[in-house]
Design a protein around this motif. Sequence first.
Motif, short mmCIF file in Angstrom:
data_model
loop_
_atom_site.label_atom_id
_atom_site.label_comp_id
_atom_site.label_asym_id
_atom_site.label_seq_id
_atom_site.Cartn_x
_atom_site.Cartn_y
_atom_site.Cartn_z
N LEU A 60 0.85 -1.25 -0.06
CA LEU A 60 -0.04 0.02 -0.12
C LEU A 60 0.91 1.34 -0.06
N ARG A 61 2.19 1.12 0.64
CA ARG A 61 2.95 2.51 0.74
C ARG A 61 3.36 2.53 -0.76
N MET A 62 3.61 1.41 -1.69
CA MET A 62 4.07 1.63 -2.90
C MET A 62 3.15 2.11 -3.80
N VAL A 63 1.99 1.80 -3.54
CA VAL A 63 0.69 2.22 -4.24
C VAL A 63 0.56 3.69 -4.07
N ARG A 64 0.56 4.17 -2.98
CA ARG A 64 0.31 5.54 -2.47
C ARG A 64 1.54 6.34 -3.16
N SER A 65 2.75 5.82 -2.95
CA SER A 65 4.10 6.47 -3.45
C SER A 65 4.01 6.76 -4.95
N SER A 66 3.40 5.75 -5.61
CA SER A 66 3.37 5.79 -7.08
C SER A 66 2.78 7.05 -7.79
N VAL A 67 1.62 7.40 -6.88
CA VAL A 67 0.75 8.47 -7.29
C VAL A 67 1.53 9.72 -7.30
N GLY A 68 2.61 10.01 -6.45
CA GLY A 68 2.93 11.44 -6.35
C GLY A 68 4.43 11.30 -7.10
N SER A 69 4.87 10.38 -7.29
CA SER A 69 6.40 10.29 -7.94
C SER A 69 6.50 9.33 -9.21
N ALA A 70 7.01 9.84 -10.24
CA ALA A 70 7.37 8.86 -11.41
C ALA A 70 8.42 7.86 -10.96
N ARG A 71 9.43 8.15 -10.36
CA ARG A 71 10.42 7.10 -9.78
C ARG A 71 9.72 6.21 -8.69
N ALA A 72 8.89 6.57 -7.98
CA ALA A 72 8.23 5.53 -7.13
C ALA A 72 7.29 4.66 -8.05
N GLY A 73 6.68 5.23 -9.03
CA GLY A 73 5.51 4.50 -9.82
C GLY A 73 6.19 3.40 -10.61
N ARG A 74 7.56 3.81 -11.16
CA ARG A 74 8.39 2.77 -11.74
C ARG A 74 8.78 1.58 -10.99
N ALA A 75 9.11 2.02 -9.67
CA ALA A 75 9.61 0.92 -8.88
C ALA A 75 8.39 0.13 -8.47
N PHE A 76 7.21 0.42 -8.52
CA PHE A 76 6.14 -0.11 -8.17
C PHE A 76 5.93 -1.10 -9.29
N TYR A 77 5.90 -0.64 -10.66
CA TYR A 77 5.68 -1.41 -11.69
C TYR A 77 6.44 -2.53 -11.62
N GLN A 78 8.00 -2.22 -11.29
CA GLN A 78 8.83 -3.38 -11.22
C GLN A 78 8.37 -4.36 -10.31
N VAL A 79 8.10 -4.05 -9.14
CA VAL A 79 7.45 -4.92 -8.25
C VAL A 79 6.28 -5.97 -8.80
N LEU A 80 5.37 -5.11 -9.24
CA LEU A 80 4.40 -5.98 -9.91
C LEU A 80 4.86 -7.07 -10.87
N ASN A 81 5.83 -6.37 -11.75
CA ASN A 81 6.14 -7.63 -12.94
C ASN A 81 6.73 -8.50 -12.47
N ARG A 82 7.84 -8.28 -11.41
CA ARG A 82 8.56 -9.28 -10.78
C ARG A 82 7.88 -10.41 -9.86
N THR A 83 6.90 -9.68 -8.98
CA THR A 83 6.31 -10.68 -7.84
C THR A 83 5.02 -11.04 -8.48
#
Length: 146
Positions: A60-83
Amino acid sequence: MSAPLFPDSPAVLAACRAAEARMVAATADVAVDTAVDFSERLLRSFLGLCENPRTRQGMLRMVRSSVGSARAGRAFYQVLNRTVVNPAARATGVHASALRFELVCGQLVGLAMMRYVLQVEPVASAPADEIVRQFAPAIRATLRGS
């Protein structure tokens, strides 16, 4: 406050391995349409990560962070893809274009925002099985390009 959950954290990696093992074990006995199988397994895996007490706060922290930061959004997509996406695709043998997989990730982020962050009803309180039943056809349509 718990430590932040990163893509390579032991909790994420352990959850990924467990989800992949469950998917592989389940697909050993069942022969079904791969897009149907993939969409349902993908959603169950994703909801499991978001609802598991060990991984919930980090996801949930990654979901929230992805809204305000492109870098956090890319990190979240990496997590989604990898996990979530890649293990489900390997376990079910589904193949789709990179664009379609990215669009599926976008659908998952939207679901997480509605269910866990914004808590939009009735999505927020619906049982996971109902979310899977209602949302899997949208995942299948994206993968098939229909």
